[in-house]
Scaffold this motif. Structure first.
Motif, short mmCIF file in Angstrom:
data_model
loop_
_atom_site.label_atom_id
_atom_site.label_comp_id
_atom_site.label_asym_id
_atom_site.label_seq_id
_atom_site.Cartn_x
_atom_site.Cartn_y
_atom_site.Cartn_z
N GLU A 244 0.82 -1.22 0.00
CA GLU A 244 0.00 0.00 0.00
C GLU A 244 0.85 1.26 0.00
OE1 GLU A 244 -3.90 -1.93 2.23
OE2 GLU A 244 -2.71 -0.44 3.30
N ARG B 204 -2.14 5.64 7.31
CA ARG B 204 -2.35 4.75 6.15
C ARG B 204 -2.93 5.54 4.99
NH1 ARG B 204 -7.09 0.78 5.06
NH2 ARG B 204 -6.21 -0.64 3.52
N GLU B 205 -3.94 6.31 5.30
CA GLU B 205 -4.60 7.07 4.25
C GLU B 205 -3.63 8.09 3.62
OE1 GLU B 205 -8.25 8.49 5.84
OE2 GLU B 205 -9.02 9.11 3.90
N SER C 286 -0.36 6.26 1.87
CA SER C 286 -0.68 5.48 0.68
C SER C 286 -1.11 6.38 -0.48
CB SER C 286 -1.78 4.46 0.97
OG SER C 286 -3.00 5.10 1.23
N PRO D 290 2.73 -0.47 -4.94
CA PRO D 290 2.24 -1.01 -6.22
C PRO D 290 0.91 -1.75 -6.13
CG PRO D 290 4.00 -2.37 -5.36
CD PRO D 290 3.86 -1.24 -4.40
N PHE D 291 0.15 -1.58 -5.03
CA PHE D 291 -1.08 -2.39 -4.87
C PHE D 291 -2.03 -2.25 -6.06
CE2 PHE D 291 -4.63 0.43 -4.07
CZ PHE D 291 -3.98 1.64 -3.89
N LEU D 292 -2.05 -1.10 -6.70
CA LEU D 292 -2.98 -0.90 -7.82
C LEU D 292 -2.51 -1.64 -9.07
CD1 LEU D 292 -5.58 0.69 -8.39
CD2 LEU D 292 -4.17 2.57 -9.21
N HIS D 293 -1.22 -1.97 -9.11
CA HIS D 293 -0.66 -2.65 -10.28
C HIS D 293 -0.52 -4.16 -10.09
CE1 HIS D 293 0.58 1.50 -11.05
NE2 HIS D 293 0.77 1.16 -12.30
N VAL D 294 -0.74 -4.63 -8.88
CA VAL D 294 -0.46 -6.04 -8.61
C VAL D 294 -1.76 -6.84 -8.55
CG1 VAL D 294 0.49 -7.68 -6.93
CG2 VAL D 294 1.73 -5.58 -7.48
N TYR D 295 -1.84 -7.84 -9.42
CA TYR D 295 -3.00 -8.73 -9.50
C TYR D 295 -2.44 -10.15 -9.48
CZ TYR D 295 -5.05 -4.36 -11.03
OH TYR D 295 -5.44 -3.04 -11.10
N GLU D 296 -2.56 -10.79 -8.36
CA GLU D 296 -1.92 -12.09 -8.19
C GLU D 296 -2.76 -13.20 -8.80
OE1 GLU D 296 1.00 -12.49 -7.10
OE2 GLU D 296 1.51 -10.94 -5.63
#
Lengths: 312, 378
Positions: free
Chosen positions: B197, B362-363, B366, B372-378
């Motif tokens: 995040e 956090r808010e 982030s 990279p959470f928006l780019h990572v799709y496991e």
């Protein structure tokens, strides 16, 4: 010949990629692209076990590191290009946010519902134009870069492509994992991995599935900073055209938000929005979806729970 | 409305057994819907609730239930509130401030500790606790010789996945060691980086020996940060030397120091995180009711308010609704927006304290330094 492409949902702790390979009749060696895992690219032990066929890892992430370490001039140019793309993405994001804000402001005006509906269509069209412009501008950056640097002709890259061509010649299929979608896409393009498969089946999940479509959309309805609007990253590789792939919807999409679903589906039409949960499957043959088991997001705001691949 | 249990106890017969039963197995303060009842048990001439909720009387008396040593006070508390407080127990004419003996929740700060009341709906964020799955970053204390202030100590956090081959964004934290001690900054960085995040980053913790002077728009402090600290860190650590990859943050006077540094050196820090800034100003005259300590801040803020200019790209501002500074922070936001900077403003039902700042990290981080959470799709 366009290869058969199978798009899957997240594999998680219970991968079904082995089952898919068996159904396709693939028992021989397959090539594996796990560049989306970046530094953890080599941690593929669990996948080897799940696929239950001999496997050759293309190591595209490691190969890219090698290229950049030995071809410093190219590495610097590549880095500059990536910075340019990051800047474009950031400017596009600002415009996107403002356009979204404008749409919301217009939507609460005290006017006839018919006029509001027309304006809503106009707001969605404005987003579509902005998305298209972003893809075009990214394409210009790629075209300019390729023309200037001719990656395929550079010895540092050509030798890897040759090695990969030889190895993939002995593979029956290519499997592409999830992970970091931009990093994965960049490595697939750098080594022209899809150009080397020569019509063999390609099986990909999550980020890998996104990379195979013609437009990659980043999305998260629950980001840690509160809210966000979906954004186009770039054009994909186009092996699964006419689809916008949204992996892991349970974690990332507000499925009960009919208005949001509708706006998004209208924004990307005529592409079909397909959400890939664990166990989902979309089969694309000669560029057309022939079978599927996935969620489809409709312009009405409905979510078709068991989309079979039939045209909406 | 008084809590049902208190009403029942008041109704009698109030025997020692009834009193014991009232306390047995119950959590204090008692939260019922949007009401919170503070309770004290003991002999006293008076008991007062002392809190820092701006807008309510800062001292309110608890009432004793006749025939018992049970004192109580019920307040309406909006959902999601978090309130820090103490009890003043008066015996033989002397008031003694203490943490609520019935409430195990406490928040610590450089002045000690307060009891904490959680209103309906408030939950301590899970991402502040140690997560065994999150590999911890490495924190070192180092010293360096600055031209401006001579030798100064710094805390330096490097992320768990640190590699010399990569370049990292830089986050500079005013009062960084207090953020570490009182706002769980170490766990938060470990967890948010682990969850992708927040970007893996080099985090520099700076603490001043005289913060009220140095942080109040002090020219030497800004010079120290920009001309000494940042170049030093860029020499020693693999950080990305560009504004988009530099974030400066702080709370209270630390937020003033962050804004002041960014104004004195526009374009150096492309990201600012300002928490509960002491952004005192006047619309007429040059003296603020807050006293002489704030005079340089007032002069600085008045100058900026008269001529706001873009000094960064993205600014995250947060403030507690129960702070006296809420007016100043709310007033800052349109001013920042008017310059074209990308501004995000968040309020919480909390006061001027470290756990409020902790809960907003956090808010803020982030958004300013997304991983990279928006780019990572496991």
């Amino acid at each position: 010949m366009a290869p058969t492409v199978v798009l899957l949902g997240p594999q998680g702790d219970a991968p079904d990629v082995g089952k898919v390979l068996a159904e396709l009749g693939i028992r021989g060696r397959v090539g594996l692209v796990s560049a989306g895992y970046q530094a953890e690219e080599a941690d593929d032990g669990a996948l080897r076990a799940a696929m239950a066929v001999p496997m050759f890892s293309l190591r595209l992430h490691a190969r890219a590191i090698e290229v950049f370490a030995h071809d410093l001039e190219f590495a610097a140019a590549y880095q500059a290009r990536q910075l340019q793309l990051r800047n474009l993405q950031s400017f596009y994001r600002i415009r996107l946010d403002k356009m979204d804000e404008a749409a919301r402001m217009i939507s609460v005006r005290y006017v006839e519902p018919e006029l509001l509906a027309q304006e809503d269509d106009e707001s969605v069209d404005a987003l579509r134009r902005l998305d298209a412009s972003h893809v075009r501008r990214c394409a210009e950056v790629h075209t300019g870069f390729d023309a200037r640097w001719q990656p395929g002709d550079r010895p540092s890259i050509a030798k890897h492509r040759e090695a990969l061509r030889a190895e993939l010649g002995n593979c029956e299929a290519l499997v592409i994992t999830g992970g970091h979608v931009a990093s994965l896409l960049n490595r697939l393009v750098l080594f022209d991995a899809l150009g080397l498969v020569h019509g063999k089946p390609v099986i990909a999940w999550s980020a890998g599935a996104m990379a195979l479509t013609d437009r990659i959309v980043l999305f998260h309805d629950y980001p840690p900073y509160g809210s966000d609007i979906a954004q186009v990253l770039d054009a994909g590789l186009g092996l699964a055209p006419g689809l916008v792939v949204l992996p892991d919807p349970r974690r990332r999409i507000r499925i009960d938000n009919r208005e949001g679903i509708s706006r998004f589906a209208r924004r990307v039409r005529p592409a079909t929005c397909v959400a890939l949960d664990h166990g989902a499957r979309v089969v694309v043959e000669r560029g057309v979806v022939t079978r599927a088991h996935a969620l489809r997001l409709d312009i009405s705001g409905d979510v078709e729970q068991a989309w079979s691949g039939a045209s909406p | 409305m008084t809590a049902r249990a208190i009403v029942e106890l008041e109704a009698g017969p109030r025997t020692p057994q009834d009193v014991e039963a009232f306390f047995k197995g119950r959590e204090f303060p008692i939260v019922e819907g949007k009401e919170i009842s503070f309770v004290y048990r003991g002999g006293a001439e008076a008991v007062h609730l002392k809190h820092w909720v701006f807008g309510l009387p800062s001292s309110q008396s608890l009432t004793r239930i006749d025939g018992t040593e049970v004192w109580h006070l019920t307040l309406a508390l909006p959902a999601n509130s978090r309130v820090e407080y103490k009890l003043e127990v008066v015996r033989e004419g002397n008031g003694q401030w203490m943490r609520d003996p019935l409430n195990p929740n406490a928040a610590h700060d450089p002045f000690g500790a307060n009891s904490v009341a959680h209103g309906l709906g408030y939950a301590v964020p899970p991402w502040i606790h140690h997560d065994p799955a999150a590999k911890p970053g490495k924190l070192d204390e180092i010293t360096f010789d600055s031209k401006t202030f001579g030798r100064r100590g710094l805390g330096v956090y490097v992320p768990a996945r640190f590699s010399r081959k990569r370049r990292y964004p830089l986050l500079v934290v005013h009062d960084g060691h207090d953020y570490l001690r009182y706002a769980s900054l170490g766990n938060i960085l470990d967890n948010l980086m682990h969850r992708l995040e927040v970007a893996d980053a080099i985090v520099v913790l700076t603490s001043s020996p005289d913060r009220l002077l140095e942080y109040a728009d002090h020219e030497r402090h800004a010079r120290f940060i920009v001309e000494d600290l940042v170049p030093f860190v860029e020499r020693v650590f693999p950080v990305e030397a560009r504004p988009q990859s530099r974030c400066l943050m702080g709370a209270s006077f630390g937020a003033v120091a962050s804004l002041s540094t960014a104004i004195r050196y526009p374009g150096v820090f492309g990201r600012l995180l300002l928490q509960s800034g002491s952004f005192a100003f006047t619309d007429i005259g040059d003296r603020n009711h807050r006293g002489p300590l704030f005079d340089p801040v007032v002069a600085f803020m008045n100058r900026f308010r008269a001529d706001p200019t873009p000094i960064s790209e993205r600014v995250f501002v947060s403030c507690g609704m129960y702070e006296s500074l809420i007016y100043e922070n709310r007033s800052l936001v349109p001013l920042l927006l008017s310059t074209g900077m990308d501004v995000r403003y968040v309020e919480a039902r909390d006061g001027h304290n470290w756990e409020n700042w902790r809960d907003r990290l956090r808010e803020g981080l982030s958004w300013l330094m997304p991983g990279p959470f928006l780019h990572v799709y496991e």
